[in-house]
Motif scaffolding. Structure first.
Motif, PDB file in Angstrom:
ATOM      1  N   ARG A 274       0.836  -1.210   0.000  1.00 45.11           N
ATOM      2  CA  ARG A 274       0.000   0.000   0.000  1.00 45.11           C
ATOM      3  C   ARG A 274       0.869   1.257   0.000  1.00 45.11           C
ATOM      4  O   ARG A 274       0.618   2.207  -0.736  1.00 45.11           O
ATOM      5  CB  ARG A 274      -0.937  -0.003   1.208  1.00 45.11           C
ATOM      6  CG  ARG A 274      -2.105  -0.989   1.079  1.00 45.11           C
ATOM      7  CD  ARG A 274      -2.899  -1.063   2.365  1.00 45.11           C
ATOM      8  NE  ARG A 274      -3.456   0.249   2.713  1.00 45.11           N
ATOM      9  CZ  ARG A 274      -4.074   0.502   3.870  1.00 45.11           C
ATOM     10  NH1 ARG A 274      -4.179  -0.462   4.786  1.00 45.11           N
ATOM     11  NH2 ARG A 274      -4.566   1.696   4.108  1.00 45.11           N
ATOM     12  N   MET A 275       1.914   1.248   0.874  1.00 44.34           N
ATOM     13  CA  MET A 275       2.790   2.413   0.958  1.00 44.34           C
ATOM     14  C   MET A 275       3.604   2.578  -0.329  1.00 44.34           C
ATOM     15  O   MET A 275       3.858   3.699  -0.787  1.00 44.34           O
ATOM     16  CB  MET A 275       3.743   2.277   2.157  1.00 44.34           C
ATOM     17  CG  MET A 275       3.023   2.337   3.495  1.00 44.34           C
ATOM     18  SD  MET A 275       4.149   2.160   4.896  1.00 44.34           S
ATOM     19  CE  MET A 275       5.027   3.716   4.792  1.00 44.34           C
ATOM     20  N   LYS A 276       3.985   1.477  -0.939  1.00 46.65           N
ATOM     21  CA  LYS A 276       4.732   1.524  -2.195  1.00 46.65           C
ATOM     22  C   LYS A 276       3.897   2.170  -3.295  1.00 46.65           C
ATOM     23  O   LYS A 276       4.402   2.988  -4.099  1.00 46.65           O
ATOM     24  CB  LYS A 276       5.137   0.112  -2.600  1.00 46.65           C
ATOM     25  CG  LYS A 276       5.927   0.043  -3.900  1.00 46.65           C
ATOM     26  CD  LYS A 276       6.299  -1.400  -4.238  1.00 46.65           C
ATOM     27  CE  LYS A 276       7.033  -1.466  -5.566  1.00 46.65           C
ATOM     28  NZ  LYS A 276       7.389  -2.851  -5.922  1.00 46.65           N
ATOM     29  N   SER A 277       2.589   1.822  -3.318  1.00 43.63           N
ATOM     30  CA  SER A 277       1.703   2.387  -4.347  1.00 43.63           C
ATOM     31  C   SER A 277       1.502   3.886  -4.147  1.00 43.63           C
ATOM     32  O   SER A 277       1.303   4.642  -5.105  1.00 43.63           O
ATOM     33  CB  SER A 277       0.348   1.665  -4.329  1.00 43.63           C
ATOM     34  OG  SER A 277      -0.318   1.895  -3.104  1.00 43.63           O
ATOM     35  N   VAL A 278       1.570   4.349  -2.888  1.00 45.69           N
ATOM     36  CA  VAL A 278       1.389   5.776  -2.592  1.00 45.69           C
ATOM     37  C   VAL A 278       2.686   6.550  -2.856  1.00 45.69           C
ATOM     38  O   VAL A 278       2.686   7.606  -3.505  1.00 45.69           O
ATOM     39  CB  VAL A 278       0.932   5.973  -1.136  1.00 45.69           C
ATOM     40  CG1 VAL A 278       0.920   7.451  -0.776  1.00 45.69           C
ATOM     41  CG2 VAL A 278      -0.431   5.342  -0.908  1.00 45.69           C
ATOM     42  N   ILE A 279       3.804   6.018  -2.346  1.00 48.95           N
ATOM     43  CA  ILE A 279       5.080   6.732  -2.426  1.00 48.95           C
ATOM     44  C   ILE A 279       5.747   6.541  -3.784  1.00 48.95           C
ATOM     45  O   ILE A 279       6.475   7.406  -4.268  1.00 48.95           O
ATOM     46  CB  ILE A 279       6.008   6.272  -1.284  1.00 48.95           C
ATOM     47  CG1 ILE A 279       5.398   6.656   0.066  1.00 48.95           C
ATOM     48  CG2 ILE A 279       7.407   6.861  -1.404  1.00 48.95           C
ATOM     49  CD1 ILE A 279       6.155   6.152   1.265  1.00 48.95           C
ATOM     50  N   GLY A 280       5.492   5.373  -4.399  1.00 50.12           N
ATOM     51  CA  GLY A 280       6.098   5.116  -5.697  1.00 50.12           C
ATOM     52  C   GLY A 280       7.518   4.597  -5.589  1.00 50.12           C
ATOM     53  O   GLY A 280       8.289   4.702  -6.548  1.00 50.12           O
TER      54      GLY A 280
END
Length: 319
Positions: A274-280
């Motif tokens: 989830r954090m990867k999808s937000v932060i990129g």
């Protein structure tokens, strides 16, 4: 003058040495050949076996060996021995060695202590010359063969015998006429918590109780369980049952913890995605005890780092 009686030593010589040697020729003619040399003297050599010389020595000239493996002496047993010494005397001498200003006990400290209690001024001793290592070994072996050391003293004596003389367990067992299994089992007691070992020495719990406690790996749990055994006067069989129940509960806790950890790993993986999808950028969550941890965010350039910082600051402003 009376005729000398035949026989005795002369007869013995005649039986061993013939006065002549008979030799048969090719023509079967027997010719007697006298012996030119006769044994003139028979010397009987006796092997004299040196026996240890026993002597009386003032009891205040004797001191115990500081390397003696036995640290605790049963006062009641010493009193009984002292009464026997009063009645019959000290039958078996004490082995000592000369230390210059005094004589040190090599073997027989228990008898020496009982003799002091009995009020003896002198005791029979045998003085021997031993090296420090020899004295130590004799003291250790003598005590181990008496079989009245407490289990911890016995284990410590085996350990000292092995360490000081570079022996293997089977070699140490052979020195004291014990089985290798007996030595191995005794040495295992030294893995117990020191407080539990002291409880064995103080006879608060037995060697059987102590061996059962070895199945508990945690030292604090060993001690707490030992206190529970002492307080409730539990038998060895009851102790073994208690330890089995404890191990079962610990195993159940480990299984639950493993399952919980597996579940938390799944949750953390989902959060990382989830954090990867937000932060990129790649994110890793490292947890400690499910309550504490750290989050790692990877970046591959200064521009990407500034972008991530701007993103976090924008989240803060929205908040």
């Amino acid at each position: 003058m009376a005729a000398r009686k035949k026989g005795g030593l002369g007869k013995g010589i005649d039986a061993l040495i013939s006065p002549s040697v008979k030799r048969e020729t090719e023509k079967e003619k027997v010719v007697e050949e006298p012996v030119e040399k006769i044994v003139e003297k028979i010397v009987e050599v006796e092997k004299v076996v040196e026996k240890p010389v026993e002597q009386l020595m003032r009891i205040d000239e004797i001191e115990p060996n500081q390397l003696q493996p036995r640290k605790n002496f049963d006062e009641d047993a010493l009193q009984e021995l002292s009464e026997s010494i009063k009645q019959f005397g000290l039958i078996q001498p004490i082995i000592v060695k000369n230390k210059g200003k005094y004589y040190e006990i090599v073997a027989g400290e228990r008898r020496w202590r009982a003799a002091r209690i009995a009020g003896l001024k002198e005791v029979p001793v045998i003085i021997k010359e031993y090296s420090e290592k020899e004295s130590m070994e004799i003291a250790i072996v003598e005590n181990l063969q008496r079989e009245d050391l407490n289990p911890i003293e016995e284990a410590q004596a085996y350990q000292k015998l092995i360490e000081e003389f570079g022996l293997k367990q089977d070699e140490a067992a052979q020195r004291v006429s014990k089985s290798r299994t007996a030595v191995t089992n005794a040495l295992r007691l030294l893995k117990l918590d020191e407080r539990v070992q002291q409880m064995v020495i103080d006879e608060m719990i037995s060697g059987g109780h102590a061996r059962a406690l070895l199945a508990i790996e945690d030292k604090e749990e060993q001690y707490l369980t030992a206190m529970l055994i002492f307080d409730n006067k539990m038998s060895v069989r009851e102790t073994e049952k208690l330890v089995r129940e404890h191990i079962k509960k610990e195993e159940e806790k480990r299984v639950e913890k493993k399952e919980d950890f597996s579940q938390m790993e799944t949750i953390y993986h989902q959060l990382e995605e989830r954090m990867k999808s937000v932060i990129g950028s790649k994110v890793a969550i490292h947890s400690r005890n499910y309550k504490k941890g750290k989050i790692e965010i990877e970046y591959y350039s200064n521009d990407e780092l500034e972008r991530i910082i701007d993103l976090i600051e924008s989240v803060k402003q929205v908040g």
